[in-house]
Design an enzyme around this catalytic site. Structure first.
Site, PDB file in Angstrom:
ATOM      1  N   CYS A 188      57.105  44.610  45.085  1.00  0.00           N
ATOM      2  CA  CYS A 188      55.723  44.121  45.109  1.00  0.00           C
ATOM      3  C   CYS A 188      55.645  42.633  45.447  1.00  0.00           C
ATOM      4  CB  CYS A 188      55.060  44.369  43.759  1.00  0.00           C
ATOM      5  SG  CYS A 188      53.277  44.081  43.772  1.00  0.00           S
ATOM      6  N   CYS A 247      49.670  46.547  47.752  1.00  0.00           N
ATOM      7  CA  CYS A 247      50.034  45.477  48.682  1.00  0.00           C
ATOM      8  C   CYS A 247      50.830  46.069  49.844  1.00  0.00           C
ATOM      9  CB  CYS A 247      50.843  44.391  47.972  1.00  0.00           C
ATOM     10  SG  CYS A 247      52.529  44.860  47.530  1.00  0.00           S
ATOM     11  N   CYS A 257      47.691  44.243  43.517  1.00  0.00           N
ATOM     12  CA  CYS A 257      48.380  45.514  43.741  1.00  0.00           C
ATOM     13  C   CYS A 257      48.485  46.245  42.411  1.00  0.00           C
ATOM     14  CB  CYS A 257      49.775  45.252  44.312  1.00  0.00           C
ATOM     15  SG  CYS A 257      50.736  46.752  44.625  1.00  0.00           S
ATOM     16  N   CYS A 310      54.547  47.238  48.901  1.00  0.00           N
ATOM     17  CA  CYS A 310      54.601  48.521  48.181  1.00  0.00           C
ATOM     18  C   CYS A 310      54.149  49.665  49.084  1.00  0.00           C
ATOM     19  CB  CYS A 310      53.744  48.461  46.928  1.00  0.00           C
ATOM     20  SG  CYS A 310      54.418  47.416  45.604  1.00  0.00           S
ATOM     21  N   HIS A 328      46.708  55.703  50.210  1.00  0.00           N
ATOM     22  CA  HIS A 328      46.502  57.102  49.855  1.00  0.00           C
ATOM     23  C   HIS A 328      47.791  57.696  49.315  1.00  0.00           C
ATOM     24  CE1 HIS A 328      43.054  56.130  52.319  1.00  0.00           C
ATOM     25  NE2 HIS A 328      42.436  57.101  51.670  1.00  0.00           N
TER      26      HIS A 328
END
Length: 120
Positions: A30, A62, A22, A65, A41
């Site tokens: 995380c 990940c 990540c 997140c 995105h």
């Protein structure tokens, strides 16, 4: 008047997220595991209803997140929109550096950068 360009869609860029670390790395959120990493995105308001921004603006993220980024999970109290946006800018830059190293992006006349274990 600026002409709107269509967003880049690349299966190779999206698939390159598989097995990566990540890059958003939200503190206290995380998972740090590559098992759930996808190309997320950006939260830039450039997508619109049921659309996504360009894959070139994406970052390896990940699922933990990504859920905060997309608003599926509330943002933790210790993080605000500014912190998430700042983390996004770094994540997207690290992701592009990884793509350059992988040869998925090329800049004419520029050698691919070396990417260390931190992603930069």
């Amino acid at each position: 008047m600026l002409q709107k360009t269509p967003p880049v869609r690349s299966k190779r860029l999206r698939d390159s997220a598989r097995g990566q670390q990540c890059q958003l790395r939200l503190p206290g959120v995380c998972s740090w595991g590559p098992e759930t990493v996808v190309l997320a995105h950006p939260p830039l308001g450039n997508g619109g209803m049921a659309t996504k921004g360009s894959d070139l603006e994406g970052a390896f993220c990940c699922s933990a997140c990504h859920d905060v980024l997309d608003g599926r999970v509330p943002c933790p109290d210790h993080l605000g929109p500014g912190a998430i946006f700042g983390a996004w800018i770094l994540a997207a830059a690290r992701t592009r550096a990884i793509w350059l190293q992988m040869g998925l992006l090329r800049v004419e006349g520029v050698a691919p950068p070396r990417v260390d274990e931190e992603g930069f």
